[in-house]
Design an enzyme around this catalytic site. Structure first.
Site, PDB file in Angstrom:
ATOM      1  N   GLU A 158       0.851  -1.188   0.000  1.00 59.62           N
ATOM      2  CA  GLU A 158       0.000   0.000   0.000  1.00 59.62           C
ATOM      3  C   GLU A 158       0.889   1.241   0.000  1.00 59.62           C
ATOM      4  O   GLU A 158       1.949   1.281   0.613  1.00 59.62           O
ATOM      5  CB  GLU A 158      -0.906   0.020   1.237  1.00 59.62           C
ATOM      6  CG  GLU A 158      -1.922  -1.111   1.240  1.00 59.62           C
ATOM      7  CD  GLU A 158      -3.138  -0.827   2.123  1.00 59.62           C
ATOM      8  OE1 GLU A 158      -3.272   0.301   2.652  1.00 59.62           O
ATOM      9  OE2 GLU A 158      -3.968  -1.735   2.265  1.00 59.62           O
TER      10      GLU A 158
ATOM     11  N   HIS B  99      -4.740   6.664  -0.453  1.00 59.45           N
ATOM     12  CA  HIS B  99      -3.959   5.448  -0.263  1.00 59.45           C
ATOM     13  C   HIS B  99      -4.515   4.361  -1.159  1.00 59.45           C
ATOM     14  O   HIS B  99      -5.627   4.474  -1.677  1.00 59.45           O
ATOM     15  CB  HIS B  99      -3.906   5.014   1.208  1.00 59.45           C
ATOM     16  CG  HIS B  99      -5.143   4.361   1.748  1.00 59.45           C
ATOM     17  ND1 HIS B  99      -6.272   5.083   2.089  1.00 59.45           N
ATOM     18  CD2 HIS B  99      -5.432   3.069   2.021  1.00 59.45           C
ATOM     19  CE1 HIS B  99      -7.185   4.257   2.556  1.00 59.45           C
ATOM     20  NE2 HIS B  99      -6.725   3.023   2.532  1.00 59.45           N
TER      21      HIS B  99
ATOM     22  N   HIS C  77      -5.447   0.261  -2.199  1.00 58.90           N
ATOM     23  CA  HIS C  77      -5.830  -1.074  -1.764  1.00 58.90           C
ATOM     24  C   HIS C  77      -5.366  -2.038  -2.864  1.00 58.90           C
ATOM     25  O   HIS C  77      -6.046  -2.197  -3.872  1.00 58.90           O
ATOM     26  CB  HIS C  77      -7.355  -1.170  -1.576  1.00 58.90           C
ATOM     27  CG  HIS C  77      -7.860  -0.549  -0.311  1.00 58.90           C
ATOM     28  ND1 HIS C  77      -9.200  -0.566   0.056  1.00 58.90           N
ATOM     29  CD2 HIS C  77      -7.211   0.094   0.686  1.00 58.90           C
ATOM     30  CE1 HIS C  77      -9.342   0.038   1.221  1.00 58.90           C
ATOM     31  NE2 HIS C  77      -8.157   0.462   1.624  1.00 58.90           N
TER      32      HIS C  77
ATOM     33  N   ASP D 241     -10.004   1.434   8.022  1.00 58.63           N
ATOM     34  CA  ASP D 241      -9.978   2.826   7.551  1.00 58.63           C
ATOM     35  C   ASP D 241     -10.889   3.699   8.419  1.00 58.63           C
ATOM     36  O   ASP D 241     -10.531   4.803   8.825  1.00 58.63           O
ATOM     37  CB  ASP D 241     -10.458   2.909   6.095  1.00 58.63           C
ATOM     38  CG  ASP D 241      -9.459   2.315   5.114  1.00 58.63           C
ATOM     39  OD1 ASP D 241      -8.252   2.431   5.347  1.00 58.63           O
ATOM     40  OD2 ASP D 241      -9.909   1.742   4.110  1.00 58.63           O
TER      41      ASP D 241
END
Lengths: 92, 150
Positions: free
Chosen positions: B24, B85, B87, B98
Site C-alpha cells: 500500500e 492510499h 488497496h 480505515d
C-alpha cells in the site's frame, strides 16, 4: 493559558479556529477543558473515557508518549498540538 | 460534495501508488474547500511506515509527517484536505480499519491497484457520527475544464 493547535479536519468544531486557548495543569486536564469548551470534538478525540489510539498529542515537538503521557505537566504558555495518526488498509 | 482532482495531481498520486504495489502507498491531498467543493491543488506522497511485512494491506505515516506537511500547506495558503492510499488487489472501498482511523471533513481517496495497474479511484468522507463513509462525487479537471466520472 496554554494553547492547542487543531488539525484541519476538526476546525469546524472550534469555529474554524486553528488554535484555541485552554486551561489545565496537565495535558489530560487541558484536553478535558478543550472538549468541555467544544463538545463536538469529543467523539473524534475520545472513545469512551480514553483518548482514541490514532490521536497523537504533541507538546512542542515532543510526542507526550515520550514525556509523561497525559500526566505531562503544562506551563502557562505551553503549546500543544493534536496530530491524527493517518492509517489505512484493506479489511483483512 | 464534489471533489475536484486536477489531472496532473491525479497522475502523480496514481504513479506513486502503482510504484508502491504490491504494498500500500499513500500521501496527502492539499488544496482548499469552497462553496461545497473540495479543490485538490497538490498531492504529496508520504512513505509507508507500517512494518514491512504488513505493508501489503496496511498503510501508516508518521505523525511528524502530518505536522510538517500541515505547516507547509498553511505556509502556501493551502490546507490538508484529505489523504490518498491504495488497496492492492482489493476494491476502492473503505475498510473498518480505515473507518476507525478516520476523521470527518477530510477526503479519503482510495485507489484499487490490481497487479500493479490502477483499476478505480473513489473518494469518501466519514459521516459525523463515525458510523460509515459516504462516497463523494469525484470530478477530474484539466486546463480545458472539468468532467464528472462518478
Amino acid at each position: 493559558m496554554a494553547y492547542i493547535k487543531i488539525p484541519t479536519p476538526l476546525r469546524q468544531y472550534t469555529g474554524n479556529q486553528a488554535e484555541v486557548a485552554i486551561r489545565g495543569a496537565t495535558v489530560d486536564e487541558a484536553l478535558r477543558d478543550l472538549v468541555a469548551r467544544y463538545p463536538a470534538l469529543a467523539p473524534h478525540l475520545y472513545e469512551g473515557d480514553d483518548l482514541r489510539s490514532f490521536v497523537n498529542i504533541f507538546l512542542g515537538d515532543e510526542d507526550i508518549r515520550f514525556l509523561q503521557d497525559l500526566a505531562t505537566p503544562l506551563s502557562e504558555d505551553a503549546r500543544l498540538r493534536i496530530i491524527p495518526a493517518i492509517a489505512g488498509g484493506m479489511s483483512f | 460534495m464534489e471533489i475536484v482532482l486536477p489531472r496532473p495531481a491525479e497522475e502523480q498520486a496514481l504513479a506513486h501508488l502503482q510504484a508502491a504495489y504490491p504494498n500500500e502507498g499513500g500521501g496527502f491531498l492539499l488544496g482548499h474547500q469552497q462553496d461545497g467543493r473540495v479543490i485538490v491543488l497538490d498531492v504529496i506522497p508520504v512513505a509507508n511506515v507500517f512494518s514491512a511485512e504488513e505493508q501489503y494491506h496496511r498503510y501508516a505515516m508518521r505523525p511528524e509527517d502530518w505536522m510538517a506537511l500541515e505547516d507547509q500547506a498553511e505556509a502556501r495558503g493551502l490546507t490538508l484536505v484529505g489523504y490518498f492510499h491504495s488497496h492492492p488487489d482489493s476494491p476502492a472501498v473503505p475498510s473498518d480499519y480505515d473507518r476507525l482511523h478516520a476523521l470527518p471533513n477530510f477526503v479519503y481517496l482510495i485507489v484499487q491497484v490490481d497487479q500493479g495497474a490502477v483499476q478505480a479511484a473513489r473518494a469518501w468522507i466519514l459521516v459525523e457520527d463515525r458510523s460509515r463513509f459516504e462516497e463523494q462525487t469525484l470530478v477530474r479537471s484539466d486546463a480545458g475544464g472539468s468532467w464528472q466520472i462518478h
